[in-house]
Design a protein around this motif. Structure first.
Motif, PDB file in Angstrom:
ATOM      1  N   ARG A 189       0.843  -1.196   0.000  1.00  0.00           N
ATOM      2  CA  ARG A 189       0.000   0.000   0.000  1.00  0.00           C
ATOM      3  C   ARG A 189       0.877   1.245   0.000  1.00  0.00           C
ATOM      4  N   GLY A 190       0.564   2.178  -0.891  1.00  0.00           N
ATOM      5  CA  GLY A 190       1.294   3.435  -0.956  1.00  0.00           C
ATOM      6  C   GLY A 190       0.351   4.614  -0.975  1.00  0.00           C
ATOM      7  N   LEU A 191       0.875   5.783  -0.639  1.00  0.00           N
ATOM      8  CA  LEU A 191       0.083   7.009  -0.639  1.00  0.00           C
ATOM      9  C   LEU A 191       0.829   8.050  -1.464  1.00  0.00           C
ATOM     10  N   ALA A 196      -3.647  10.149  -2.675  1.00  0.00           N
ATOM     11  CA  ALA A 196      -4.389   9.001  -3.205  1.00  0.00           C
ATOM     12  C   ALA A 196      -3.706   7.705  -2.791  1.00  0.00           C
ATOM     13  N   GLU A 197      -4.498   6.766  -2.331  1.00  0.00           N
ATOM     14  CA  GLU A 197      -3.962   5.460  -1.924  1.00  0.00           C
ATOM     15  C   GLU A 197      -3.915   4.528  -3.128  1.00  0.00           C
ATOM     16  N   ILE A 198      -2.797   3.834  -3.302  1.00  0.00           N
ATOM     17  CA  ILE A 198      -2.647   2.871  -4.395  1.00  0.00           C
ATOM     18  C   ILE A 198      -2.108   1.568  -3.840  1.00  0.00           C
ATOM     19  N   GLN A 199      -2.356   0.488  -4.559  1.00  0.00           N
ATOM     20  CA  GLN A 199      -1.884  -0.826  -4.126  1.00  0.00           C
ATOM     21  C   GLN A 199      -1.319  -1.578  -5.329  1.00  0.00           C
ATOM     22  N   ARG A 200      -0.231  -2.305  -5.088  1.00  0.00           N
ATOM     23  CA  ARG A 200       0.394  -3.102  -6.132  1.00  0.00           C
ATOM     24  C   ARG A 200       0.843  -4.431  -5.528  1.00  0.00           C
TER      25      ARG A 200
END
Length: 412
Positions: free
Chosen positions: A213-215, A219-223
C-alpha cells in the motif's frame, strides 16, 4: 452532536483528558512518534516513554500535542470515529490494546456519516485478483455500518482496523514492516529487505505474492509483489521492485529510507509444489517476472532429496538488465539446474562474460528457440510463466503451436 477532544494549539501543553490516545515509545525504537501520529492521526494523540505509559492510568503527565497529518483513506489513518485505546512498543512489534471509545452520538444523519467507511478509489486496487480484494473489505465494512446504523448502535463497529508490525500477515488487514536496507540491483531496480521478529517468518508458500500500500498525492494505491527470499527465511523478507520514471507506486517507493515503516497484506495466490512432483520445471520469465522463480530455485536446490530438474529462461533487454545475476550464477552450479538468457537488445555476445555466452541468445524469444529448450529437457517439463500480460500471451501461444499440453502450464 459528536463530542471529541479538542487538540491544543501548536506549542501548547495541556493535561491529557479522557478519551485521548496514549502511545508508549522507547528511545531509539524504530517506530517514532511521528510514525504513530501518521498511523493514527486522531485529536489528542500523545506520546509517552514506556515508564510513563506503564503508569498511564494512575497519574498522567502533561504531554506534547499532536501535530501529525491525516493518513491513508483505507487503513489505520482513516479512523472514522473509531478510537484505539492504548499503544505500546514491545521490541520490534507494535502492540495494540483494543479498547475503542466512541463519541457521544445523537443518532443524527451527520453522526452516522462520520462513521461511514470510505469507498476506495480504483487506483487502490492492485489488479492482482486478490481474495479478499480491497473492494471486498470495503463492502464488508459498509454492510456492518448499515447494520449498526439501522440498529442505532455504534458499538457494532467495535472491531478496529488493526495494524501490527513484524507479525504474520493477514489478507484482510495491512501490517507495518520496518525497512532494513535498500540495495540497487540494476539501473532501474532495487532489492528491499524488511525486518521480522527474530526467528519469525511470513509462512509463505511458493509463488505467493503480497500487496503493498502506498500514498501518493493524497491518493492510496496498491500493487502486488512476490518476495524473492526463501519461503522459510526468518528474521526478514526481501522484494525486488522495478522503479518506473512515471509510475505512481514508484513515486512512493523512491521515498523509502531504511527505518521507514511500510504496509503489506497477504499472502495471495501460490504454486502448489511437492518435492519430486514434477520431473522437470521449465520456468519462463521476463523482467521482474523472475521474482516467483527465485524461491522455487532455492526451495529445490536446498532439498537434497528433491531431484527435480530445473530449467530457467530469463528474458531481458540486455545483460546489464538481468536481475539477480550473482544468485543465478550460484544456482547454475547445481547438477540439476541450467539457465538460458534471451537478450532482445544486446548487440553482441562479445559484450557478455565468457561463461554466459554459450547459454545466451540475442534477439527475442521465438518458437524455434523454445522448441530447442523443450527438446533438451531431461524429463517431461511442467512450465511456469511470469512476465507482462503480452509476454504471458506470447509464451502460451508459442507453447500451443508446439502442441504442449495446456494442463502442464501455470501462469503467475
Amino acid at each position: 452532536m459528536l463530542r471529541v477532544p479538542v487538540p491544543p494549539k501548536f506549542g501548547e501543553v495541556r493535561p491529557r483528558q479522557a478519551g485521548d490516545i496514549v502511545a508508549a515509545v522507547g528511545v531509539g525504537d524504530a517506530l517514532q512518534a511521528r510514525d504513530l501520529r501518521r498511523l493514527l492521526p486522531l485529536p489528542g494523540l500523545h506520546v509517552l516513554p514506556p515508564a510513563a505509559a506503564a503508569a498511564d492510568t494512575q497519574a498522567p503527565e502533561p504531554c506534547p500535542p499532536s501535530t501529525g497529518q491525516t493518513g491513508g483513506r483505507h487503513g489505520a489513518g482513516q479512523h472514522g470515529g473509531r478510537h484505539l485505546g492504548a499503544l505500546g512498543m514491545m521490541g520490534s512489534e507494535l502492540s495494540v490494546s483494543m479498547e475503542p471509545r466512541y463519541p457521544v452520538m445523537n443518532n443524527t444523519k451527520s453522526d452516522w456519516l462520520s462513521l461511514r467507511p470510505v469507498e476506495p478509489a480504483a487506483a487502490q486496487c492492485c489488479g492482482g485478483g486478490c481474495t479478499p480484494c480491497i473492494f471486498d473489505l470495503y463492502q464488508t465494512e459498509l454492510e456492518l455500518w448499515e447494520k449498526a446504523k439501522e440498529r442505532g448502535d455504534p458499538e457494532l463497529l467495535r472491531k478496529p482496523k488493526e495494524e501490527t508490525r513484524n507479525v504474520r500477515l493477514s489478507p484482510d488487514t495491512f501490517t507495518q514492516f520496518l525497512l532494513c536496507s535498500a540495495e540497487q540491483e540494476t539501473e532501474d531496480a532495487w532489492r528491499y529487505r524488511f525486518q521480522l521478529s527474530p526467528g519469525t517468518g511470513l509462512g509463505l508458500k511458493l509463488g505467493q505474492h503480497l500487496v503493498l500500500r502506498g500514498l501518493v498525492n493524497g491518493a492510496e494505491i496498491q500493487r502486488a509483489y512476490t518476495p524473492i527470499s526463501a519461503i522459510d527465511a526468518s528474521g526478514h523478507f526481501e522484494v525486488l521492485i522495478k522503479v518506473y520514471e512515471r509510475g505512481l507506486m514508484s513515486q512512493y517507493v523512491k521515498c523509502w529510507r531504511p527505518g521507514d515503516s511500510v504496509a503489506w497484506r497477504g499472502p495471495f495466490g501460490g504454486f502448489l509444489y511437492k518435492p519430486n512432483k514434477f520431473g522437470e520445471l521449465l520456468m519462463l520469465c521476463s523482467g521482474t517476472g523472475i521474482a516467483p522463480m527465485l524461491p522455487i530455485l532455492t526451495h529445490v536446490t536446498d532439498d537434497e532429496d528433491d531431484e527435480t530438474f530445473l530449467t530457467l529462461v530469463v528474458c531481458a533487454k540486455n545483460f546489464q538488465t538481468v536481475y539477480m545475476k550473482n544468485f543465478l550464477r550460484e544456482q547454475s552450479r547445481y547438477w540439476n539446474v541450467r539457465i538460458f538468457y534471451v537478450l532482445s537488445r544486446e548487440e553482441s555476445l562479445e559484450n557478455l562474460p565468457m561463461s554466459y555466452r554459450e547459454n545466451s541468445k540475442l534477439g527475442r524469444i521465438d518458437c524455434e528457440f523454445l522448441a530447442t529448450v523443450l527438446e533438451t529437457c531431461r524429463r517431461r517439463p511442467y512450465i511456469l510463466i511470469c512476465g507482462s500480460v503480452s509476454y504471458t500471451e506470447d509464451m502460451t501461444h508459442m507453447l500451443k503451436q508446439l502442441q504442449h499440453n495446456h494442463s502442464s502450464i501455470f501462469c503467475f
